[in-house]
Scaffold this motif. Structure first.
Motif, PDB file in Angstrom:
ATOM      1  N   ARG A 127       0.835  -1.197   0.000  1.00  0.00           N
ATOM      2  CA  ARG A 127       0.000   0.000   0.000  1.00  0.00           C
ATOM      3  C   ARG A 127       0.872   1.251   0.000  1.00  0.00           C
ATOM      4  NH1 ARG A 127      -2.770  -0.729   4.544  1.00  0.00           N
ATOM      5  NH2 ARG A 127      -4.397  -1.943   3.516  1.00  0.00           N
ATOM      6  N   ALA A 128       1.951   1.217   0.781  1.00  0.00           N
ATOM      7  CA  ALA A 128       2.857   2.367   0.808  1.00  0.00           C
ATOM      8  C   ALA A 128       3.483   2.614  -0.558  1.00  0.00           C
ATOM      9  CB  ALA A 128       3.948   2.148   1.861  1.00  0.00           C
ATOM     10  N   GLY A 129       3.629   1.552  -1.352  1.00  0.00           N
ATOM     11  CA  GLY A 129       4.167   1.676  -2.704  1.00  0.00           C
ATOM     12  C   GLY A 129       3.099   1.950  -3.744  1.00  0.00           C
ATOM     13  N   GLY A 130       1.860   2.171  -3.291  1.00  0.00           N
ATOM     14  CA  GLY A 130       0.777   2.486  -4.210  1.00  0.00           C
ATOM     15  C   GLY A 130       0.152   1.279  -4.882  1.00  0.00           C
ATOM     16  N   VAL A 131       0.349   0.079  -4.310  1.00  0.00           N
ATOM     17  CA  VAL A 131      -0.145  -1.159  -4.918  1.00  0.00           C
ATOM     18  C   VAL A 131      -1.185  -1.800  -4.000  1.00  0.00           C
ATOM     19  CG1 VAL A 131       0.466  -3.463  -5.749  1.00  0.00           C
ATOM     20  CG2 VAL A 131       2.045  -1.552  -6.097  1.00  0.00           C
ATOM     21  N   THR A 132      -2.328  -2.140  -4.562  1.00  0.00           N
ATOM     22  CA  THR A 132      -3.371  -2.843  -3.808  1.00  0.00           C
ATOM     23  C   THR A 132      -2.969  -4.294  -3.590  1.00  0.00           C
ATOM     24  OG1 THR A 132      -5.144  -1.455  -4.668  1.00  0.00           O
ATOM     25  CG2 THR A 132      -5.770  -3.633  -3.856  1.00  0.00           C
ATOM     26  N   LEU A 133      -3.118  -4.763  -2.359  1.00  0.00           N
ATOM     27  CA  LEU A 133      -2.917  -6.180  -2.053  1.00  0.00           C
ATOM     28  C   LEU A 133      -4.034  -6.589  -1.115  1.00  0.00           C
ATOM     29  CD1 LEU A 133      -0.999  -8.552  -2.619  1.00  0.00           C
ATOM     30  CD2 LEU A 133       0.209  -7.990  -0.519  1.00  0.00           C
ATOM     31  N   ALA A 134      -4.893  -7.486  -1.558  1.00  0.00           N
ATOM     32  CA  ALA A 134      -6.111  -7.827  -0.824  1.00  0.00           C
ATOM     33  C   ALA A 134      -6.159  -9.310  -0.506  1.00  0.00           C
ATOM     34  CB  ALA A 134      -7.345  -7.423  -1.637  1.00  0.00           C
ATOM     35  N   PRO A 135      -5.624  -9.724   0.644  1.00  0.00           N
ATOM     36  CA  PRO A 135      -5.750 -11.128   1.035  1.00  0.00           C
ATOM     37  C   PRO A 135      -7.214 -11.466   1.308  1.00  0.00           C
ATOM     38  CG  PRO A 135      -4.861  -9.835   2.843  1.00  0.00           C
ATOM     39  CD  PRO A 135      -4.924  -8.925   1.657  1.00  0.00           C
ATOM     40  N   ARG A 136      -7.588 -12.722   1.077  1.00  0.00           N
ATOM     41  CA  ARG A 136      -8.960 -13.149   1.310  1.00  0.00           C
ATOM     42  C   ARG A 136      -8.953 -14.482   2.058  1.00  0.00           C
ATOM     43  NH1 ARG A 136      -9.122 -10.421  -3.777  1.00  0.00           N
ATOM     44  NH2 ARG A 136     -10.540  -8.639  -3.569  1.00  0.00           N
ATOM     45  N   ASP A 137     -10.005 -14.706   2.834  1.00  0.00           N
ATOM     46  CA  ASP A 137     -10.069 -15.967   3.581  1.00  0.00           C
ATOM     47  C   ASP A 137     -10.597 -17.078   2.677  1.00  0.00           C
ATOM     48  OD1 ASP A 137     -12.894 -15.818   3.531  1.00  0.00           O
ATOM     49  OD2 ASP A 137     -12.976 -14.845   5.493  1.00  0.00           O
TER      50      ASP A 137
END
Length: 270
Positions: free
Chosen positions: A210-220
């Motif tokens: 996120r700090a690098g401007g990239v979305t990362l969305a872990p999911r269960d």
């Protein structure tokens, strides 16, 4: 060379890009200092990150060997292919069945730069490349039809892609639209980051991206299982990627102590 699309082909080297960070994890050379910096920051917080990336790559290789072999698939649509690292999907499929037809799609201009290597096919088969974003399913499908017969089974590969889509992108609807365009007998291959096994390490990674401007969305697991609704899961079902048919492994150096925060599965469209 095919590979044009609605994405402007320019390089942004001021911000990290998931495909280039992944390339750095795999030991590639097609990345920039900003990608290496983020990769090293992630490694400092989670020393297994590089192994996880390689484990995901091995999952793709095992799945492709199974699809091309026992499953008899001869057409592939790989979205979010990333920078080519040998052996890539088309090489694996065409090694088993030279007549296999493969279409890659990615939105990173650096992948377009390497499309010539991607397009090297066996004489009997086809390898094509589309520069497009998964958020543009209609464009991808329209271009894929130029090389694939969508009246015949296709393996849709979404390996380590959906966790770069936020909930605002409605990834389940995107996947459903792509699968819905494919005929009976097609397959969905998907792996996705999860925080089920090591929430602290994954949370730190999410913050760095996120700090690098990239979305990362872990999911269960339940959220990931929704991607396969209406499909028939191939045994052993939705599992950690290391548990998907390990007997198909070739030249893998698995770290038994590493926590692999990735679910993966293959499912057939009835």
């Amino acid at each position: 060379m095919t590979g044009t699309g609605p994405v402007t082909a320019r390089f942004d080297t001021s911000r990290p890009h998931p495909a280039r960070v992944y390339d750095w994890f795999l030991g590639g050379k097609d990345n920039y200092p900003v990608d290496e910096e983020l990769g090293r920051q992630i490694m400092s917080l989670d020393g297994t990150a590089r192994h996880i990336a390689r484990t995901n790559r091995w999952f793709m290789q095992r799945v492709t060997r199974w699809l091309a072999g026992p499953a008899g698939v001869r057409q592939y649509l790989d979205i979010g292919t990333g920078i080519p690292t040998e052996p890539n999907l088309h090489q694996l499929a065409q090694r088993v069945a030279p007549e296999s037809r493969v279409v890659y799609a990615d939105n990173d201009p650096i992948v377009l730069k390497h499309a010539e290597a991607l397009l090297r096919s066996t004489p009997e088969g086809v390898t094509d490349y589309v520069q497009a974003d998964v958020r543009e399913p209609e464009f991808i499908l329209r271009r894929a039809r130029e090389s694939l017969d969508l009246a015949r089974p296709v393996a849709l590969s979404l390996v380590a892609l959906t966790h770069f889509l936020g909930d605002e992108d409605d990834p389940h609807a995107l996947v459903a639209r792509l699968v819905g365009a494919l005929p009976s007998g097609s397959y969905l291959v998907l792996s996705q980051l999860t925080a089920d096994f090591d929430p602290e390490a994954v949370g730190r990674g999410v913050a760095l991206y996120r700090a690098g401007g990239v979305t990362l969305a872990p999911r269960d697991r339940a959220e990931i299982a929704r991607f396969f609704e209406g499909l028939d899961l191939v045994q052993p079902g939705l599992v950690q990627v290391t548990d998907w048919h390990p007997e198909l492994a070739l030249d893998e150096s698995t770290d038994a102590d590493a926590v692999i925060s990735l679910y993966g599965a293959v499912a057939r469209k009835p």
